[in-house]
Write a protein that holds these residues in place. Structure first.
Motif, PDB file in Angstrom:
ATOM      1  N   PHE A   4       0.826  -1.206   0.000  1.00 30.22           N
ATOM      2  CA  PHE A   4       0.000   0.000   0.000  1.00 30.22           C
ATOM      3  C   PHE A   4       0.863   1.259   0.000  1.00 30.22           C
ATOM      4  O   PHE A   4       0.360   2.357   0.132  1.00 30.22           O
ATOM      5  N   GLU A   5       2.160   1.108  -0.158  1.00 24.70           N
ATOM      6  CA  GLU A   5       3.057   2.255  -0.160  1.00 24.70           C
ATOM      7  C   GLU A   5       3.085   2.906  -1.542  1.00 24.70           C
ATOM      8  O   GLU A   5       2.603   2.353  -2.529  1.00 24.70           O
ATOM      9  N   GLY A   6       3.673   4.107  -1.588  1.00 25.70           N
ATOM     10  CA  GLY A   6       3.690   4.866  -2.834  1.00 25.70           C
ATOM     11  C   GLY A   6       4.829   4.526  -3.759  1.00 25.70           C
ATOM     12  O   GLY A   6       4.841   4.961  -4.912  1.00 25.70           O
ATOM     13  N   SER A   7       5.798   3.743  -3.298  1.00 26.20           N
ATOM     14  CA  SER A   7       6.946   3.401  -4.133  1.00 26.20           C
ATOM     15  C   SER A   7       6.694   2.093  -4.878  1.00 26.20           C
ATOM     16  O   SER A   7       6.141   1.143  -4.319  1.00 26.20           O
ATOM     17  N   TYR A   8       7.099   2.048  -6.134  1.00 22.71           N
ATOM     18  CA  TYR A   8       6.952   0.815  -6.903  1.00 22.71           C
ATOM     19  C   TYR A   8       8.302   0.119  -7.091  1.00 22.71           C
ATOM     20  O   TYR A   8       8.460  -0.714  -7.990  1.00 22.71           O
ATOM     21  N   LYS A   9       9.249   0.438  -6.209  1.00 22.96           N
ATOM     22  CA  LYS A   9      10.586  -0.145  -6.296  1.00 22.96           C
ATOM     23  C   LYS A   9      10.537  -1.668  -6.324  1.00 22.96           C
ATOM     24  O   LYS A   9      11.255  -2.314  -7.095  1.00 22.96           O
ATOM     25  N   ASP A  10       9.691  -2.251  -5.479  1.00 26.05           N
ATOM     26  CA  ASP A  10       9.595  -3.712  -5.408  1.00 26.05           C
ATOM     27  C   ASP A  10       8.425  -4.253  -6.217  1.00 26.05           C
ATOM     28  O   ASP A  10       8.109  -5.444  -6.144  1.00 26.05           O
ATOM     29  N   TYR A  11       7.748  -3.384  -6.959  1.00 24.35           N
ATOM     30  CA  TYR A  11       6.556  -3.798  -7.703  1.00 24.35           C
ATOM     31  C   TYR A  11       6.581  -3.217  -9.118  1.00 24.35           C
ATOM     32  O   TYR A  11       5.581  -2.718  -9.611  1.00 24.35           O
ATOM     33  N   ASN A  12       7.695  -3.279  -9.769  1.00 25.00           N
ATOM     34  CA  ASN A  12       7.824  -2.655 -11.084  1.00 25.00           C
ATOM     35  C   ASN A  12       7.055  -3.445 -12.137  1.00 25.00           C
ATOM     36  O   ASN A  12       7.365  -4.599 -12.431  1.00 25.00           O
ATOM     37  N   PHE A  13       6.031  -2.815 -12.712  1.00 21.82           N
ATOM     38  CA  PHE A  13       5.175  -3.498 -13.687  1.00 21.82           C
ATOM     39  C   PHE A  13       5.849  -3.542 -15.054  1.00 21.82           C
ATOM     40  O   PHE A  13       6.440  -2.570 -15.500  1.00 21.82           O
ATOM     41  N   GLU A  14       5.735  -4.681 -15.706  1.00 18.55           N
ATOM     42  CA  GLU A  14       6.243  -4.840 -17.064  1.00 18.55           C
ATOM     43  C   GLU A  14       5.108  -5.295 -17.970  1.00 18.55           C
ATOM     44  O   GLU A  14       4.396  -6.252 -17.656  1.00 18.55           O
ATOM     45  N   MET A  15       4.954  -4.597 -19.092  1.00 19.83           N
ATOM     46  CA  MET A  15       3.902  -4.956 -20.034  1.00 19.83           C
ATOM     47  C   MET A  15       4.145  -6.346 -20.602  1.00 19.83           C
ATOM     48  O   MET A  15       5.284  -6.713 -20.897  1.00 19.83           O
ATOM     49  N   PHE A  16       3.079  -7.136 -20.704  1.00 22.96           N
ATOM     50  CA  PHE A  16       3.098  -8.491 -21.214  1.00 22.96           C
ATOM     51  C   PHE A  16       3.956  -9.431 -20.365  1.00 22.96           C
ATOM     52  O   PHE A  16       4.525 -10.403 -20.866  1.00 22.96           O
ATOM     53  N   SER A  17       4.021  -9.099 -19.078  1.00 23.97           N
ATOM     54  CA  SER A  17       4.600 -10.028 -18.117  1.00 23.97           C
ATOM     55  C   SER A  17       3.536 -11.068 -17.763  1.00 23.97           C
ATOM     56  O   SER A  17       2.402 -11.017 -18.260  1.00 23.97           O
ATOM     57  N   ILE A  18       3.875 -12.003 -16.883  1.00 25.44           N
ATOM     58  CA  ILE A  18       2.910 -13.048 -16.511  1.00 25.44           C
ATOM     59  C   ILE A  18       1.651 -12.437 -15.906  1.00 25.44           C
ATOM     60  O   ILE A  18       0.523 -12.806 -16.261  1.00 25.44           O
ATOM     61  N   SER A  19       1.825 -11.466 -14.987  1.00 26.44           N
ATOM     62  CA  SER A  19       0.666 -10.852 -14.339  1.00 26.44           C
ATOM     63  C   SER A  19      -0.216 -10.125 -15.346  1.00 26.44           C
ATOM     64  O   SER A  19      -1.451 -10.135 -15.236  1.00 26.44           O
TER      65      SER A  19
END
Length: 247
Positions: A4-19
């Motif tokens: 729920f934090e504002g940083s995406y350091k550990d949650y970097n989204f990549e297009m067409f990744s598995i998720s």
């Protein structure tokens, strides 16, 4: 609570990744399920509760999103007011679920299918699963599309050629208001102040402000295609097409 934090350091989204592929699969499976089971939605009282519940869930997750921006110091009038096309589609989705007004459906059909679908396939998103922003982004956009399909296939709402005209009027009434707000708050809602800094489709639509006219032309052209696909064909069930009563 790093999810729920504002940083995406550990949650970097990549297009067409598995998720991302999982979300696309969920979109296709959910849409197929609505179409296949379209004949099972005729219990008005039962599904009315589902419609209200869906509307409440969208309101709650959107309020939580604004709370998330606020506590992380990211809420600002220059970008947080719900004036982007997808935010407007979300508001229309909630209103359609609550009121069942066909005029809302006629506008949402185009803004959802042309806007929300593009957002799902090419998301402007930094946060990957299982961050809150990931769930908020995809849940709201998926619901925009599924609600349109539900009212089309299960409830019998269909666009007419006048629906495209209503969309054009709606957007052109809204546009000067948003341009005025952009000027007041230093924003760039709906890219009506300038092009995005990153590469985008707008780069091939001409310089500012001419790309706005190009966007309008493209939107109307695509809306006509959507109308051709979803319009009432043949004799149909005219009784089913009437605006549903609220019970």
């Amino acid at each position: 609570m790093d999810w729920f934090e504002g940083s995406y350091k550990d949650y970097n989204f990549e297009m067409f990744s598995i998720s991302h592929w999982v979300i696309i699969a969920i979109l296709l499976l959910g849409s197929t399920a609505i179409f296949v089971n379209r004949g099972k939605f005729f219990d008005n009282n039962k599904w009315r509760k589902v419609e209200i519940g869906a509307a409440v869930s969208l309101i709650l997750i959107e309020l939580t999103y604004h709370f998330w921006m606020y506590i992380n110091g990211d809420w600002d009038v220059s970008h947080a007011i719900p004036l982007e096309l997808c935010s407007i589609s979300l508001i229309l989705t909630v209103l359609l679920l609550l009121t069942r007004k066909k005029i809302i459906y006629e506008i949402l059909l185009f803004t959802a299918l042309l806007g929300a679908s593009q957002a799902i396939f090419t998301p402007a998103l930094n946060f990957d699963f299982p961050h809150f922003r990931f769930f908020h982004f995809f849940y709201t956009h998926l619901m925009d599309i599924w609600v349109v399909f539900y009212f089309t296939w299960a409830r019998g709402y269909r666009p007419t050629i006048w629906s495209v005209v209503k969309l054009f009027v709606f957007l052109n009434v809204l546009m000067p208001i948003i341009m005025w707000i952009n000027k007041l708050v230093g924003g760039n809602y709906m890219y009506l102040s300038h092009k995005p800094k990153t590469a985008s489709l707008l780069d091939v639509l001409g310089p500012y402000p001419y790309y706005i006219l190009s966007l309008e032309g493209m939107l109307i052209s695509l809306s006509l295609i959507v109308w051709l696909i979803f319009r009432e064909k043949g004799n149909g069930n005219t009784k089913k097409m009437k605006e549903l009563p609220i019970r």
